[in-house]
Design a protein around this motif. Structure first.
Motif, PDB file in Angstrom:
ATOM      1  N   TYR A 259       0.838  -1.199   0.000  1.00  6.36           N
ATOM      2  CA  TYR A 259       0.000   0.000   0.000  1.00  6.36           C
ATOM      3  C   TYR A 259       0.877   1.255   0.000  1.00  6.36           C
ATOM      4  O   TYR A 259       2.025   1.231   0.451  1.00  6.36           O
ATOM      5  CB  TYR A 259      -0.919  -0.003   1.225  1.00  6.36           C
ATOM      6  CG  TYR A 259      -1.856  -1.187   1.225  1.00  6.36           C
ATOM      7  CD1 TYR A 259      -3.005  -1.185   0.450  1.00  6.36           C
ATOM      8  CD2 TYR A 259      -1.568  -2.330   1.973  1.00  6.36           C
ATOM      9  CE1 TYR A 259      -3.851  -2.281   0.425  1.00  6.36           C
ATOM     10  CE2 TYR A 259      -2.416  -3.426   1.950  1.00  6.36           C
ATOM     11  CZ  TYR A 259      -3.557  -3.400   1.175  1.00  6.36           C
ATOM     12  OH  TYR A 259      -4.393  -4.476   1.144  1.00  6.36           O
ATOM     13  N   PRO A 260       0.341   2.391  -0.520  1.00  5.98           N
ATOM     14  CA  PRO A 260       1.150   3.626  -0.646  1.00  5.98           C
ATOM     15  C   PRO A 260       1.445   4.245   0.711  1.00  5.98           C
ATOM     16  O   PRO A 260       0.804   3.916   1.722  1.00  5.98           O
ATOM     17  CB  PRO A 260       0.257   4.531  -1.506  1.00  5.98           C
ATOM     18  CG  PRO A 260      -1.126   4.036  -1.267  1.00  5.98           C
ATOM     19  CD  PRO A 260      -1.015   2.551  -1.073  1.00  5.98           C
ATOM     20  N   PRO A 261       2.388   5.198   0.739  1.00  2.00           N
ATOM     21  CA  PRO A 261       2.764   5.813   2.028  1.00  2.00           C
ATOM     22  C   PRO A 261       1.628   6.577   2.700  1.00  2.00           C
ATOM     23  O   PRO A 261       1.635   6.745   3.915  1.00  2.00           O
ATOM     24  CB  PRO A 261       3.913   6.752   1.641  1.00  2.00           C
ATOM     25  CG  PRO A 261       4.430   6.233   0.352  1.00  2.00           C
ATOM     26  CD  PRO A 261       3.260   5.629  -0.350  1.00  2.00           C
ATOM     27  N   ASN A 262       0.630   7.067   1.915  1.00  2.00           N
ATOM     28  CA  ASN A 262      -0.395   7.918   2.527  1.00  2.00           C
ATOM     29  C   ASN A 262      -1.413   7.149   3.359  1.00  2.00           C
ATOM     30  O   ASN A 262      -2.370   7.754   3.844  1.00  2.00           O
ATOM     31  CB  ASN A 262      -1.121   8.734   1.455  1.00  2.00           C
ATOM     32  CG  ASN A 262      -1.636   7.869   0.310  1.00  2.00           C
ATOM     33  OD1 ASN A 262      -1.555   6.648   0.363  1.00  2.00           O
ATOM     34  ND2 ASN A 262      -2.139   8.502  -0.707  1.00  2.00           N
ATOM     35  N   ILE A 263      -1.235   5.856   3.566  1.00  2.00           N
ATOM     36  CA  ILE A 263      -2.132   5.151   4.482  1.00  2.00           C
ATOM     37  C   ILE A 263      -1.881   5.552   5.929  1.00  2.00           C
ATOM     38  O   ILE A 263      -2.668   5.207   6.813  1.00  2.00           O
ATOM     39  CB  ILE A 263      -1.986   3.618   4.338  1.00  2.00           C
ATOM     40  CG1 ILE A 263      -0.583   3.168   4.763  1.00  2.00           C
ATOM     41  CG2 ILE A 263      -2.309   3.163   2.934  1.00  2.00           C
ATOM     42  CD1 ILE A 263      -0.426   1.657   4.853  1.00  2.00           C
ATOM     43  N   VAL A 264      -0.805   6.309   6.158  1.00  3.97           N
ATOM     44  CA  VAL A 264      -0.521   6.730   7.533  1.00  3.97           C
ATOM     45  C   VAL A 264      -1.613   7.634   8.081  1.00  3.97           C
ATOM     46  O   VAL A 264      -1.731   7.796   9.295  1.00  3.97           O
ATOM     47  CB  VAL A 264       0.844   7.440   7.604  1.00  3.97           C
ATOM     48  CG1 VAL A 264       1.952   6.517   7.185  1.00  3.97           C
ATOM     49  CG2 VAL A 264       0.851   8.689   6.722  1.00  3.97           C
ATOM     50  N   SER A 265      -2.425   8.243   7.186  1.00  5.37           N
ATOM     51  CA  SER A 265      -3.512   9.099   7.667  1.00  5.37           C
ATOM     52  C   SER A 265      -4.657   8.283   8.251  1.00  5.37           C
ATOM     53  O   SER A 265      -5.507   8.836   8.953  1.00  5.37           O
ATOM     54  CB  SER A 265      -4.029   9.967   6.516  1.00  5.37           C
ATOM     55  OG  SER A 265      -4.542   9.164   5.469  1.00  5.37           O
TER      56      SER A 265
END
Length: 874
Positions: A259-265
């Motif tokens: 999965y892309p890095p923006n799943i941190v949100s």
């Protein structure tokens, strides 16, 4: 208040808010930028029927965001920036309200929709006719607006001519928008329900089904919740989570679990650290093995394929909202069948299961969590129809006004009253003996059987009525007459006997030509007690004789029937022999299957061995990678690896002091970056090495005063294949500084020597002249060209080759001797008589690390020697 530092995703947040506010009118445009911001928000735009546009990566200064958007497969246009402006200016129709979806579509429009569904079903095997009408029309309208098509009929023609557009429409209808822990409060509510279930579980298995799993975020979210619950309970269960979807591309992404890095949100830092690892390819995240192994993904059509069974939880969020009412009820009954007693159903915030024939009860009303009810089929009635009739999608059926439906009709009322009072009880069954309709007091004749619900008339019949009905239906099926009957049948129902006349009437009713049978139950009125049977008169004796003849005929017919039965028995015997032969063949096939099973078991063991070997090699490879990483990091040498396209593959942390790189820059061309080096073009040097395969080496300084030894070498694989370039930068700042100091000291010493008025000469270990000062060249009238690198004793045609002087000079270096004021008096051919005092010392040359001899001379020819004679040697 200053927020803590961390990853900011403003574009994702904006796109999600825009989709929620504007719905299908929203347009997402992703332009040049680094990272993956905007990708998740783009999915929200598409879920609500909006338009998705991205800048062409080739025209972007930073192509990270456009490439990430392109990988979603959801983009409608990929254009340069100037073309995007022209597109938006020319397409005001994209923002118009939907006007082709009327509550009662015309017959022409319904026919177009039906044909579109047939095209989609022929290409993909998926039936979209069960989807909600507004949803499908919205998707069709958006695709039509993209191609400037006004009429649905024109779009149908376009679909027939363009298989690519048919695939794009199929992808639009299957838009799957999801993310980790969607509605976090809902997952916390689910956790509050699951934790007591896990605590009370006595078996070691817990099964979950997630239909419509999309790219797997919901599956892994539930797996993480279960892992946390089991850790808090200190209990381990064998968890199996089945994720299914009709979209094969989405299932493939779910299996990859990258999965892309923006799943941190969407994920808390604690969960991100514990359950995810950073990928090396795109600096994204992947699920750890512990969570990945509990999830199994497969392609499945929820309305067509068999379900999973014995489930503890079904999580079907935001799938039912796309289906029509009949399909929703069918799916909910499917979930009820698949769940165990007290199993949990988890739906989306806009879905409900409370109106599904009482199959589920609410556990959490706000977050749509339901528990399976154990149905009680009282009084022989089913709470829902067993099978839904399939109707062509959205047929233009004229609606009857409500007033007309409610208006009482005298004829119908009278007909109904007469039927209730005088008509006998009856049931209408189809060819498979399933009850389609009942009339009158049929409850005393039928009851709901145990086990799975069934409407078969033979299974539901009470007492000995089963045998009578079986005979009647068999007779009705064999007879060529339209009506068959059994009169005076005595049946035992609820402990009492009753005589019935059973009548079966065949009727051809349905459009496919299938036969329906109406079974009527007419009670036989018993003769009242107290009345004696009348005496047979003489005139009735003939009638009795006739009855006796009919009885004989009946007996003969019975005998004939018995003979026919015997013949049938012989045929059955022959048939049994054939069955026995088939059984033997089946037994043989079973033995072959057993043999195949053993071979499969053997193959499985081999696969297990291979898997173990691969696992060992993976562990060795992982260890080698860790060793290599630590080796590169410990050398403190800045190393940059490029592929054959001069794109960055990996780099050591030391490189960031020279080139401003971050982990997300992997995959970008080297030419996009500037360095702190002076007058340096790394990309050009790398390309030259790639073309010539010759390494390059050069010392180069930086703007900050650092010095580096740059080496550019071709990257060779173990198969001796050139697969890129390796650039290393070794810090030689200290060495350059030391060299500068040595050079300065040397220049300083040479300046001192040159200013000395007495002749000086430096000799090496072989007594060859290394250098001399101007006073030496002036005294002997020599030049550096004929002096340096020549033997001292060969100078002046050998006139300086004095044996005693040679002995003294040869002993200086080996024995560390010195001498002072050694007197030399000689008549030179071109200089005349000269009297010289020579002194010699051993000196160390720090620049080359060797010893040398410093020979000093003092010309005393013109002096008057008044003192004693100088010592010849010391």
């Amino acid at each position: 208040v200053t927020e803590p530092r961390g990853l900011r995703l403003p574009i994702d947040t904006f796109f999600r808010s825009l989709a929620e506010d504007q719905g299908s009118n929203a347009i997402a445009v992703v332009l040049s930028g680094t990272g993956t911001d905007g990708t998740l928000g783009l999915r929200a735009i598409k879920e609500n029927g909006g338009l998705a546009i991205a800048q062409d990566a080739a025209s972007a200064e930073y192509d990270g965001m456009p490439r990430s958007a392109l990988q979603t497969g959801l983009l409608d246009y990929v254009l340069p920036p100037d073309k995007i402006g022209e597109l938006l200016a020319k397409r005001p129709r994209m923002l118009r309200p939907i006007d082709i979806g009327t509550p009662t579509p015309t017959a022409e429009f319904s026919d177009v929709l039906t044909k579109i569904f047939r095209l989609l079903r022929a290409k993909t095997g998926h039936d979209f006719s069960v989807y909600k009408k507004p949803t499908v029309i919205r998707r069709l309208d958006r695709r039509m607006s993209i191609h400037d098509i006004e009429s649905p009929a024109q779009y149908l023609h376009f679909l027939e001519q363009s298989p690519e557009e048919l695939s794009l429409l199929h992808r639009d209808l299957l838009i799957s928008v999801t993310h980790f822990f969607r509605d976090p409060e809902a997952f916390e509510a689910l956790r509050a329900v699951l934790e007591p279930m896990l605590a009370a579980r006595s078996t070691d298995s817990f099964r979950i089904w997630v239909p419509g799993c999309a790219t797997g975020e919901e599956v892994y979210s539930i797996a993480i919740i279960l892992r946390e619950c089991m850790d808090s309970l200190k209990k381990h269960l064998n968890v199996q989570i089945f994720g299914t979807d009709v979209d094969s591309d989405a299932v493939a992404k779910a299996r990859a679990a990258i999965y892309p890095p923006n799943i941190v949100s969407d994920i808390t830092p604690e969960r991100l650290t514990r359950f995810f690892t950073v990928t090396k390819e795109n600096n994204g995240y992947t699920i750890i093995k512990e969570i990945r192994e509990v999830a199994l993904f497969s392609i499945q059509d929820l309305l067509k394929d068999p379900p999973f069974t014995r489930l503890d939880l079904v999580s079907c969020r935001n799938v039912l909202i796309y289906l029509d009412s009949a399909s929703q009820q069918r799916v909910l009954r499917l979930f009820h069948y698949a769940l165990r007693r007290d199993g949990i159903l988890f739906l989306g915030s806009s879905e409900t299961a409370t109106e599904s024939f009482g199959l589920f009860e609410e556990v959490n009303k706000k977050w749509k969590i339901f528990r399976r009810r154990q149905l009680d089929y009282a009084e022989g009635e089913l709470p829902f129809p067993v099978e839904l009739s399939r109707v062509e999608p959205w047929e233009a059926v004229p609606r009857v006004p409500a007033k007309e439906v409610r208006e009482p009709q005298v004829a119908r009322i009278a007909e109904r009253l007469l039927l209730d009072r005088y008509a006998p009880a009856c049931v209408l069954v189809d060819r498979s003996s399933c009850i389609l309709y009942t009339h009158g007091p049929t409850r005393r004749y039928f009851e709901l059987p145990e086990g799975a619900p069934s409407l078969n008339v033979l299974e539901m019949a009470r007492g000995s009525l089963k045998r009578a009905l079986a005979t009647l239906l068999d007779k009705n099926g064999v007879s060529k007459k339209r009506t068959s009957s059994l009169e005076g049948v005595q049946v035992r129902i609820d402990g009492s006997y009753q005589r019935l006349n059973l009548i079966a009437t065949r009727h051809r009713a349905d459009r496919e030509g299938g036969e329906l049978t109406l079974i009527t139950f007419e009670p036989v009125v018993p003769v009242k007690k107290g009345k004696k049977a009348p005496r047979v008169a003489a005139s009735d004796r003939g009638h009795v004789a006739q009855l006796e003849r009919e009885l004989r005929d009946a007996r003969q017919r019975l005998q004939t029937t018995i003979d026919e039965m015997q013949s049938s028995n012989e045929e059955l015997k022959s048939y049994n022999e054939e069955v026995q032969s088939v059984n033997e063949e089946l037994q043989s096939a079973n033995e072959e299957l057993e043999s195949s099973k053993e071979e499969l078991q053997s193959l499985n063991e081999e696969l297990a061995t291979v898997n173990a070997e691969l696992q060992r090699k993976l562990e060795e490879l992982s260890g080698a990678n860790d060793d290599m990483k630590n080796l590169l990091d410990s050398t403190k040498i800045a190393t940059l690896f490029l592929d054959s396209q001069l794109q960055i593959k990996r780099f050591t942390p030391e490189v960031t002091r020279i080139i401003n790189l971050i982990p997300t820059d992997v995959g970008r061309p080297l030419s996009h970056f500037k360095t702190v080096l002076q007058d340096e073009n790394l990309a050009q040097d790398a390309q030259e090495v790639l073309d010539t395969l010759l390494p390059k080496e050069r010392e180069i300084g930086s703007a900050e005063g650092q010095w580096y030894l740059k080496r550019v070498n071709p990257y060779r694989t173990t198969g001796n294949v050139i697969d890129g370039v390796v650039i290393t930068f070794t810090d030689i700042t200290q060495r350059k500084q030391s060299e500068s100091k040595v050079e300065a000291a040397r220049n300083f010493a040479e300046s001192i020597v040159e200013t000395v008025k007495e002749p000086l000469v430096i000799l090496d270990i072989n007594l060859n002249v290394i250098s001399a000062n101007p006073a030496f060249y002036q005294l002997f009238k020599l030049t550096p060209r004929f002096t340096e690198q020549h033997s001292f004793f060969d100078l002046k045609s050998g006139q300086l080759d004095i044996p005693e002087l040679r002995r003294l000079l040869e002993n200086i270096l080996p024995q560390n001797h010195v001498f002072d004021d050694f007197r030399v008096e000689h008549e030179f051919a071109d200089l005349g008589r000269k009297i010289l005092l020579l002194s010699a010392r051993r000196v160390h040359r720090g620049d080359i690390g060797t010893d040398a001899i410093l020979l000093a001379m003092r010309d005393i020819t013109d002096r008057q020697e008044t003192g004693p004679e100088a010592k010849k040697a010391k």
